[in-house]
Write an enzyme that holds these catalytic residues in place. Structure first.
Site, PDB file in Angstrom:
ATOM      1  CE  LYS A  43      -4.229   1.910   1.914  1.00 25.41           C
ATOM      2  NZ  LYS A  43      -3.895   3.312   1.706  1.00 25.41           N
ATOM      3  CD  GLU A  66      -1.016   5.969  -3.808  1.00 28.75           C
ATOM      4  OE1 GLU A  66      -2.002   5.516  -4.444  1.00 28.75           O
ATOM      5  OE2 GLU A  66      -1.099   6.453  -2.668  1.00 28.75           O
TER       6      GLU A  66
HETATM    7  S1  IVH Z   1      -6.376  -0.603  -4.895  1.00 30.31           S
HETATM    8  C1  IVH Z   1     -10.734  -0.731  -5.527  1.00 30.31           C
HETATM    9  N1  IVH Z   1      -3.858  -0.988  -4.400  1.00 30.31           N
HETATM   10  O1  IVH Z   1      -4.935   3.326  -1.101  1.00 30.31           O
HETATM   11  C2  IVH Z   1      -9.399  -0.675  -4.934  1.00 30.31           C
HETATM   12  N2  IVH Z   1      -4.856   1.034  -3.656  1.00 30.31           N
HETATM   13  O2  IVH Z   1      -8.212   3.460  -0.339  1.00 30.31           O
HETATM   14  C3  IVH Z   1      -8.752   0.589  -5.227  1.00 30.31           C
HETATM   15  N3  IVH Z   1      -3.273   2.550  -2.526  1.00 30.31           N
HETATM   16  O3  IVH Z   1      -5.950   6.151  -2.166  1.00 30.31           O
HETATM   17  C4  IVH Z   1      -7.430   0.757  -4.632  1.00 30.31           C
HETATM   18  N4  IVH Z   1      -1.507   1.276  -2.741  1.00 30.31           N
HETATM   19  O4  IVH Z   1      -4.276   5.301  -3.821  1.00 30.31           O
HETATM   20  C5  IVH Z   1      -4.904  -0.153  -4.272  1.00 30.31           C
HETATM   21  N5  IVH Z   1      -1.595  -1.455  -4.060  1.00 30.31           N
HETATM   22  C6  IVH Z   1      -2.650  -0.621  -3.933  1.00 30.31           C
HETATM   23  C7  IVH Z   1      -2.535   0.627  -3.307  1.00 30.31           C
HETATM   24  C8  IVH Z   1      -3.664   1.428  -3.172  1.00 30.31           C
HETATM   25  C9  IVH Z   1      -1.959   2.418  -2.304  1.00 30.31           C
HETATM   26  C10 IVH Z   1      -4.095   3.712  -2.124  1.00 30.31           C
HETATM   27  C11 IVH Z   1      -4.956   4.279  -3.193  1.00 30.31           C
HETATM   28  C12 IVH Z   1      -6.134   4.813  -2.463  1.00 30.31           C
HETATM   29  C13 IVH Z   1      -6.139   4.040  -1.202  1.00 30.31           C
HETATM   30  C14 IVH Z   1      -7.282   3.076  -1.226  1.00 30.31           C
END
Ligand code: IVH
Length: 739
Positions: free
Chosen positions: A161, A218
């Site tokens: 993340k 990101e």
């Molecule tokens: S998936 C439907 N994968 O975390 C799923 N999000 O609340 C959509 N983020 O602000 C997100 N790393 O920018 C996904 N490997 C990752 C991520 C990621 C960071 C952030 C994203 C968003 C928040 C999700």
């Protein structure tokens, strides 16, 4: 970085074509046509763009360049020249179009074709987040709680993340058309002009012609790039940034792309938005592989996990990344688990704005907001004064933090920290917590208003522990207590320094004993060490009579074994290391407190007299003077002498000419274990005889003194034909004065 200049175009320079057709080139590397010069400008521009796209991807995304920077620049400038001559050939995704000239008045709203969702977050720090998620998925899919041969573990894509800014990249027919921030999920802001400047984001996708492919991911900044950026800001006297995440987010939302272009931004893809005309692979992990194939950066710190527990489970991934977290080059705030199969994702669907098939499993945050309740000054072991923020207790990085370092007065001022301010506290790994910066008043409703008058912090002029003068040397950042041996905060370290092998060599006087002696108040100064009798020592906790006797013996021995350089070094005067201590001892011959009917010595030497010593400069000379200008430091020396500590003195005016010493001008190397002499003793003897001891063998080595288990140095000596002697040989050398 690509960026130097070169003028000649490929095709006019043989190196351009050979470099791309060289045998080292990858199978997928574009080949420069032999008839490049005969092509039309439009064809040449297309060839150059293909080459530049390929090499930029190798450089920025794969971190594996195949072309020297200058060669890349040559291609780049050739393309620039063609586009200048034929502006109609300029395309928006040309590598020359990374930075567009105009400054925007404001960012334009963009409605997302597919909403940008958020993700459910498990906040526990242990493994239960992963277990709960897996259990929920199994339940939703109608599987039994525990895997069976018929209902095996669910396959998950586990990834990082990233802690940056979410972005939607819209590619039409393979070309980057628009980049938008997440905004409220429905509507974001158009930041295409800025995203164009991010070298890691391809302006066109390799092998993709689909009408629409939206890639989500990101934008972030690496920690080392962030540090460099702040360093540069500091040098220019400009304000520094608080953390990589906010800096990245701020840079993406700039109105002037030239500013964004100066920020070292990066990108990782992790998902999709709208897709038209592209067959989405059946699993998330294969989809990410496909994005990587197209030239998009995809983190390699990801895995396909099976279930929650077991070697391949989510918990194992969570733990592995948790351990690696502090050594990653960028910040993450957790890991993300996604059901890998797209078919299952569709079956699971969404609850309100969150997909049921994904969850974020966070680590304890490394940064938190809290309030400064006061600023204290701590005296470190070397007398360094460190301003420390006393904080309203806050849980950060897995522990409750109540203090955080502000490093020194200059850091404190730069950050502008005052009592009552709301600050960001960071604790990463086992690093001591630090105040990262002040949250501006009222920012995001976070920072409370500063009181109308809060005095700026000042360093005390006297040590808060011992009241000695606080000094700061020219050009130094740190303030220091000049109390030296007298300051209790420095006492423990001073005692250990004094007792160490290369100083007074008091065996058995280690850290634990020193702690006991100082904490109980039995020993406050160096001379008091010599008042320790058997009774006092034996009365200490966990001290056997035998050990107490050993220490008494060691103390007695140290009195007679001392030498002037070791004693002087042991006093722990700043900037006086072993070598300087030797030089001083040789030059002056005496301390100045000895009962030998003579006068003068190191303690009473003036600045000018000190500056006359070999290798002693103004900083060292001043440090020695400052030390002996404090009456209590002179007392320590005199009391040690009175306690019976003795060292041989000599009269430097009557000193034998160094050239007559037996080892004058000779270089010796010690290797292996000698039968009776320790390494230090042998070194002292050689140096006393005018010789030098070097660490490695070369043609310039005169003798190698080898003991048991001598290794590569002995071999080297033999191969170079250097004379090899044993301990007896060394003694003979010293005694006979032959050289
Ligand atoms: S998936 C439907 N994968 O975390 C799923 N999000 O609340 C959509 N983020 O602000 C997100 N790393 O920018 C996904 N490997 C990752 C991520 C990621 C960071 C952030 C994203 C968003 C928040 C999700």
């Amino acid at each position: 970085m690509f960026g130097a200049s070169a003028n000649d175009a490929p095709g006019t320079s043989s190196s351009a074509s050979t470099s791309t057709t060289a045998s080292s080139a990858r199978a997928d590397a574009p080949v420069m046509p032999h008839n490049f010069v005969d092509l039309s400008p439009a064809e040449q521009a297309a060839v150059l763009r293909e080459h530049l796209h390929y090499h930029a991807h190798r450089y920025y995304v794969l971190d594996d360049p195949q072309l020297p920077d200058a060669e890349y620049d040559r291609l780049f400038q050739a393309l620039q020249a063609i586009e200048a001559a034929h502006p109609e050939l300029r395309t928006p995704d040309s590598p020359t179009q990374r930075v567009l000239g105009q400054v925007l008045e404001g960012l334009t709203p963009v409605r997302h074709a597919v909403p940008m969702l958020s993700i459910r977050t498990e906040t526990d720090t242990e493994s239960s987040g992963a277990e709960a998620f897996d259990a929920r998925i199994r339940r939703e899919l109608g599987l039994p709680p525990e895997p069976t041969p018929e209902a095996p573990p669910v396959e998950y894509a586990a990834e990082l993340k990233f802690d940056g800014l979410a972005i939607n990249l819209r590619y039409e027919h393979g070309h980057l058309k628009q980049a938008a921030t997440r905004g409220d999920g429905e509507t974001g802001e158009d930041v295409t002009h800025n995203v164009h400047t991010i070298r890691q984001i391809p302006l066109h996708l390799k092998g993709l012609t689909a009408p629409v492919l939206e890639v989500r991911g990101e934008i972030y900044m690496r920690r080392d790039d962030f540090d460099k950026l702040n360093e540069a800001q500091r040098e220019r006297g400009e304000k520094t940034f608080v953390n990589p995440r906010n800096t990245a987010a701020g840079a993406v939302r700039q109105l002037d792309a030239r500013i964004t272009a100066q920020r070292p931004l990066r990108f990782f893809a992790y998902g999709l938005g709208e897709v038209q005309g592209w067959d989405i692979p059946p699993t998330h992990s294969v989809m990410l592989d496909a994005l990587a194939e197209m030239g998009l950066p995809v983190s390699t710190d990801r895995t396909v996990a099976l279930g929650a527990t077991g070697e391949q489970g989510l918990v194992a991934f969570h733990q592995r990344i948790g351990q690696a977290r502090d050594s990653l080059p960028f910040d993450i705030d957790g890991v993300v688990y996604k059901v890998n199969s797209r078919a299952l994702q569709e079956r699971l669907g969404f609850v309100s704005r969150e997909p049921r098939w994904a969850v974020a499993h966070k680590y304890p945050a490394q940064e938190q907001l809290t309030q400064v309740e006061g600023i204290d000054v701590q005296v470190g072991r070397t007398g360094k004064l460190t301003p420390v923020a006393r904080l309203k207790p806050v849980f950060v990085g897995g522990v409750t933090v109540t203090n955080a370092t502000l490093h020194n007065l200059f850091e404190l001022r730069r950050k502008g920290v005052r009592v009552g301010d709301t600050v960001i506290v960071r604790r990463a790994g086992d690093v001591i917590p630090e105040v990262v910066g002040v949250v501006p008043t009222g920012a995001a409703g976070q920072g409370g208003a500063r009181q109308p008058y809060v005095p700026n912090f000042r360093m005390p002029t006297h040590c808060p522990v011992c009241n000695s003068d606080v000094v700061r040397e020219r050009g130094e950042m740190d303030h220091r207590c000049s109390g030296g041996l007298f300051c209790p905060a420095q006492r423990k370290q001073a005692l250990l320094h004094f007792a160490q092998r290369r100083a007074m060599d008091i065996e058995g006087l280690g850290e634990k004993l020193v702690d006991q002696l100082v904490d109980s108040g039995i020993v406050r100064t160096l001379p008091e060490l010599y008042k320790l009798g058997l009774a006092k020592l034996a009365a200490l906790d966990r001290m056997a009579e035998k050990s107490a006797q050993n220490i008494v013996d060691a103390l007695e021995q140290s009195k007679v074994k001392a030498t002037l350089p070791r004693f002087l070094f042991g006093l722990g005067i700043r900037h006086v290391g072993e070598t300087t201590a030797k030089d001083l001892a040789k030059h002056f011959g005496r301390m100045g407190c000895e009962d030998d009917g003579r006068t003068g010595g190191i303690m009473d030497a003036s600045l000018d007299q000190l500056l006359a010593v070999r290798d002693v400069g103004p900083v060292v000379a001043q440090s020695i003077r400052t030390f002996f200008d404090q009456a209590h430091n002179r007392d320590v020396v005199e009391l040690l002498y009175a306690a019976g500590v003795r060292w041989p003195t000599h009269d430097p005016s009557a000193e034998a000419d160094a050239a007559t010493l037996p080892l004058f001008g000779k270089t010796l190397v010690l290797t292996g274990t000698l039968p009776t002499l320790s390494r230090d003793e042998a070194k002292d003897m050689i140096e006393a005889a005018g010789g030098k001891v070097a660490g490695s063998v070369s043609k310039k080595t005169h003798y190698v003194i080898a003991g048991a288990e001598a290794g590569s140095k002995l071999e080297k000596a033999q191969s170079l034909g250097v004379t090899v002697l044993d301990e007896d040989g060394l003694r003979a050398l010293l005694a006979a004065g032959q050289s």
